[in-house]
Design an enzyme around this catalytic site. Sequence first.
Site, PDB file in Angstrom:
ATOM      1  N   ASN A 198       0.836  -1.211   0.000  1.00 52.45           N
ATOM      2  CA  ASN A 198       0.000   0.000   0.000  1.00 52.45           C
ATOM      3  C   ASN A 198       0.864   1.251   0.000  1.00 52.45           C
ATOM      4  O   ASN A 198       1.957   1.281   0.551  1.00 52.45           O
ATOM      5  CB  ASN A 198      -0.969  -0.018   1.192  1.00 52.45           C
ATOM      6  CG  ASN A 198      -0.446   0.740   2.396  1.00 52.45           C
ATOM      7  OD1 ASN A 198      -0.578   1.967   2.474  1.00 52.45           O
ATOM      8  ND2 ASN A 198       0.173   0.030   3.322  1.00 52.45           N
ATOM      9  N   PHE A 202      -1.430   8.389   4.141  1.00 52.39           N
ATOM     10  CA  PHE A 202      -2.217   9.058   5.196  1.00 52.39           C
ATOM     11  C   PHE A 202      -3.459   9.754   4.652  1.00 52.39           C
ATOM     12  O   PHE A 202      -3.652  10.966   4.832  1.00 52.39           O
ATOM     13  CB  PHE A 202      -1.368  10.088   5.957  1.00 52.39           C
ATOM     14  CG  PHE A 202      -0.341   9.494   6.890  1.00 52.39           C
ATOM     15  CD1 PHE A 202      -0.377   8.164   7.264  1.00 52.39           C
ATOM     16  CD2 PHE A 202       0.670  10.301   7.419  1.00 52.39           C
ATOM     17  CE1 PHE A 202       0.566   7.637   8.142  1.00 52.39           C
ATOM     18  CE2 PHE A 202       1.618   9.789   8.293  1.00 52.39           C
ATOM     19  CZ  PHE A 202       1.569   8.448   8.647  1.00 52.39           C
ATOM     20  N   SER A 285       5.671   5.320   8.555  1.00 52.55           N
ATOM     21  CA  SER A 285       5.021   5.034   7.280  1.00 52.55           C
ATOM     22  C   SER A 285       5.986   5.371   6.149  1.00 52.55           C
ATOM     23  O   SER A 285       6.587   6.455   6.150  1.00 52.55           O
ATOM     24  CB  SER A 285       3.747   5.861   7.130  1.00 52.55           C
ATOM     25  OG  SER A 285       3.350   5.838   5.780  1.00 52.55           O
ATOM     26  N   ASN A 287       5.144   6.057   3.217  1.00 50.95           N
ATOM     27  CA  ASN A 287       4.426   6.758   2.155  1.00 50.95           C
ATOM     28  C   ASN A 287       4.285   8.260   2.367  1.00 50.95           C
ATOM     29  O   ASN A 287       3.578   8.926   1.627  1.00 50.95           O
ATOM     30  CB  ASN A 287       3.040   6.122   1.975  1.00 50.95           C
ATOM     31  CG  ASN A 287       3.160   4.635   1.689  1.00 50.95           C
ATOM     32  OD1 ASN A 287       3.931   4.237   0.823  1.00 50.95           O
ATOM     33  ND2 ASN A 287       2.443   3.816   2.444  1.00 50.95           N
ATOM     34  N   THR A 288       4.931   8.789   3.399  1.00 49.85           N
ATOM     35  CA  THR A 288       4.961  10.239   3.623  1.00 49.85           C
ATOM     36  C   THR A 288       6.422  10.664   3.572  1.00 49.85           C
ATOM     37  O   THR A 288       7.221  10.222   4.408  1.00 49.85           O
ATOM     38  CB  THR A 288       4.325  10.596   4.982  1.00 49.85           C
ATOM     39  OG1 THR A 288       2.945  10.236   4.931  1.00 49.85           O
ATOM     40  CG2 THR A 288       4.442  12.079   5.297  1.00 49.85           C
ATOM     41  N   LYS A 327       5.660   4.112  16.886  1.00 49.60           N
ATOM     42  CA  LYS A 327       5.604   2.978  15.958  1.00 49.60           C
ATOM     43  C   LYS A 327       6.779   3.076  14.995  1.00 49.60           C
ATOM     44  O   LYS A 327       6.958   4.109  14.333  1.00 49.60           O
ATOM     45  CB  LYS A 327       4.284   2.999  15.195  1.00 49.60           C
ATOM     46  CG  LYS A 327       4.136   1.840  14.217  1.00 49.60           C
ATOM     47  CD  LYS A 327       2.695   1.696  13.787  1.00 49.60           C
ATOM     48  CE  LYS A 327       2.524   0.590  12.771  1.00 49.60           C
ATOM     49  NZ  LYS A 327       1.127   0.394  12.394  1.00 49.60           N
ATOM     50  N   ASN A 356       5.793  -1.244  11.393  1.00 49.54           N
ATOM     51  CA  ASN A 356       5.004  -0.788  10.248  1.00 49.54           C
ATOM     52  C   ASN A 356       5.338  -1.674   9.037  1.00 49.54           C
ATOM     53  O   ASN A 356       5.998  -2.699   9.177  1.00 49.54           O
ATOM     54  CB  ASN A 356       5.339   0.688   9.959  1.00 49.54           C
ATOM     55  CG  ASN A 356       4.128   1.444   9.456  1.00 49.54           C
ATOM     56  OD1 ASN A 356       3.455   0.978   8.547  1.00 49.54           O
ATOM     57  ND2 ASN A 356       3.851   2.589  10.032  1.00 49.54           N
TER      58      ASN A 356
HETATM   59  C1  LIG Z   1      -3.744  -0.556   3.574  1.00 53.46           C
HETATM   60  C2  LIG Z   1      -2.909  -0.308   4.801  1.00 53.46           C
HETATM   61  C3  LIG Z   1      -2.947   0.946   5.404  1.00 53.46           C
HETATM   62  C4  LIG Z   1      -2.172   1.189   6.538  1.00 53.46           C
HETATM   63  N1  LIG Z   1      -2.244   2.418   7.142  1.00 53.46           N
HETATM   64  C5  LIG Z   1      -1.534   2.647   8.277  1.00 53.46           C
HETATM   65  C6  LIG Z   1      -1.622   3.893   8.948  1.00 53.46           C
HETATM   66  O1  LIG Z   1      -2.364   4.783   8.564  1.00 53.46           O
HETATM   67  N2  LIG Z   1      -0.856   4.066  10.069  1.00 53.46           N
HETATM   68  C7  LIG Z   1      -0.039   3.092  10.563  1.00 53.46           C
HETATM   69  O2  LIG Z   1       0.604   3.300  11.592  1.00 53.46           O
HETATM   70  N3  LIG Z   1       0.038   1.882   9.945  1.00 53.46           N
HETATM   71  C8  LIG Z   1      -0.669   1.655   8.825  1.00 53.46           C
HETATM   72  N4  LIG Z   1      -0.578   0.442   8.202  1.00 53.46           N
HETATM   73  C9  LIG Z   1       0.374  -0.567   8.726  1.00 53.46           C
HETATM   74  C10 LIG Z   1      -0.293  -1.563   9.659  1.00 53.46           C
HETATM   75  O3  LIG Z   1      -0.807  -0.935  10.805  1.00 53.46           O
HETATM   76  C11 LIG Z   1       0.719  -2.641  10.110  1.00 53.46           C
HETATM   77  O4  LIG Z   1       1.727  -2.010  10.840  1.00 53.46           O
HETATM   78  C12 LIG Z   1       1.351  -3.367   8.933  1.00 53.46           C
HETATM   79  O5  LIG Z   1       0.421  -3.602   7.926  1.00 53.46           O
HETATM   80  C13 LIG Z   1       1.953  -4.716   9.364  1.00 53.46           C
HETATM   81  O6  LIG Z   1       0.983  -5.556   9.906  1.00 53.46           O
HETATM   82  P1  LIG Z   1       0.254  -6.726   9.051  1.00 53.46           P
HETATM   83  O7  LIG Z   1       1.325  -7.516   8.389  1.00 53.46           O
HETATM   84  O8  LIG Z   1      -0.535  -7.497  10.058  1.00 53.46           O
HETATM   85  O9  LIG Z   1      -0.615  -6.030   8.070  1.00 53.46           O
HETATM   86  C14 LIG Z   1      -1.359   0.163   7.061  1.00 53.46           C
HETATM   87  C15 LIG Z   1      -1.333  -1.087   6.444  1.00 53.46           C
HETATM   88  C16 LIG Z   1      -2.099  -1.332   5.336  1.00 53.46           C
HETATM   89  C17 LIG Z   1      -2.048  -2.693   4.701  1.00 53.46           C
END
Ligand SMILES: Cc1cc2nc3c(=O)[nH]c(=O)nc-3n(C[C@H](O)[C@H](O)[C@H](O)COP(=O)(O)O)c2cc1C
Length: 468
Positions: A198, A202, A285, A287-288, A327, A356
Amino acid sequence: MAGRVWRSSIREALSRSLRSRAVGGAPGARPLSAAAGGGGGGGAAARAAPKIPPSSKKGRLLTGAMIGLAIAGGAYVSTADEATFCGWLFKATKIVNPLFALLDAEVAHRLAVSAAAHGLVPREKRPDPPILNLEVWGRKFANPIGLAAGFDKNAEAVEGLLGLGFGFVEVGSVTPMPQEGNPKPRIFRLPKEGAIINRCGFNSEGIVVVAKRLGAQHGKRKMEETSSSSVSSSNEVKQGGKAGPGILGVNLGKNKTSEDAAADYVQGVHTLSQYADYLVINVSSPNTPGLRKLQGRKQLKDLVKRVQAARDEMQWAEEGPPPLLVKIAPDLSKQDLDDIAAVALALRLDGLIISNTTISRPEPVDKHPLAAEPGGLSGKPLFDLSTNILKEMYILTRGKIPLIGCGGVSSGEDAYKKIRAGATLVQLYTGFAYGGPALIPQIKAELAECLERDGFKTVQEAVGADCR
Ligand SMILES: Cc1cc2nc3c(=O)[nH]c(=O)nc-3n(C[C@H](O)[C@H](O)[C@H](O)COP(=O)(O)O)c2cc1C
């Protein structure tokens, strides 16, 4: 409650169907006399009724079989207790879940959030195994399995998501000003790999909208807590945070164009910390632009100090301010980890979320056609990377700081591995996106089994077992 209503309506429908058959009508049809408008003049009325063609043998057999099935099913449902019924509802979501895979990833996600916001998801009624209960930061968690940030970015569905049986739900990341995020498409599924890439960037409705929503829910959750306490026995341990049953984390981000990152997080604290059981500074993140630089020793120290000061300046009741967590990314060098651990210990940070998404493309994603899509990778291929960082951080912080293990969890065994690597709490996102609601009770049951199998009496006992 809904289960009872549903069961009684099935019973009612069945007995109505039986009554109608007893007077000679087809199931659901009105008795012939009534259909003909007669009030007791059976013979004439019957003669006036249109001639119904005799049904075929196959048709009669099928009708009979359906009625038999309905009676048997209804009888079974009516004897099922609430726990069994609840189990069925969760299992039933397995039938619907694959349909989401047919939709565009972001459309499917919107639909899932909307379903949870409108109560169209099952509600967990079964208590968690006591072995999963734990207390962190003075808050009681019914279980250590939480929903990671990014799923409910704008706090639209907190009640529904907590109702699925998560021990805690983290909303956000929320930015001070509303912003669109990156252009779509920005979420890519890699189902065979159990992964997602992804680059949302934000997308957020902003702190004011989220504060209003949480304010409304806060009141509601408080009321629910009060009404449930009136029926519960006095010696029952009450689970949950300050806003009611279930723990709510609020994850703060910064706006893309903001020059003063710390000021953005401070705004988030001022507006949202009153609703949070814990707060997260998200500096990881991918992406920022520039965000992850805030993980550097000096930058992180300055940032955490300013945010802590902003939080502590506010007026807090006896229970004090919400704990503050940071985080971090999984793509950090040993030096970066040393620096973060030093800052965390020196400033008495309340916790770290590890981790993350990753900008790397570990096997087997490296060969995937979508591997070149810019963005953060989550899900199964992230598990080892994030668990190794978690373990290192547990050792560096000498087990003094609660860690939330996140990255690639899709089973109870995975959650158990995170705990053994040093996590006090565990989060998932991608596993839930693929597995749906049925995965939550499954993970909890498996985790309880793992703990019992290895002779642990509590989650806390197992924390960091692989680091000793
Ligand atoms: C579509 C998507 C959007 C995410 N948006 C955020 C976010 O806004 N803030 C954040 O701290 N992590 C965000 N994450 C990261 C997740 O909170 C998590 O840290 C990461 O996906 C790893 O966990 P997982 O393997 O269980 O998905 C996002 C993940 C995905 C897939």
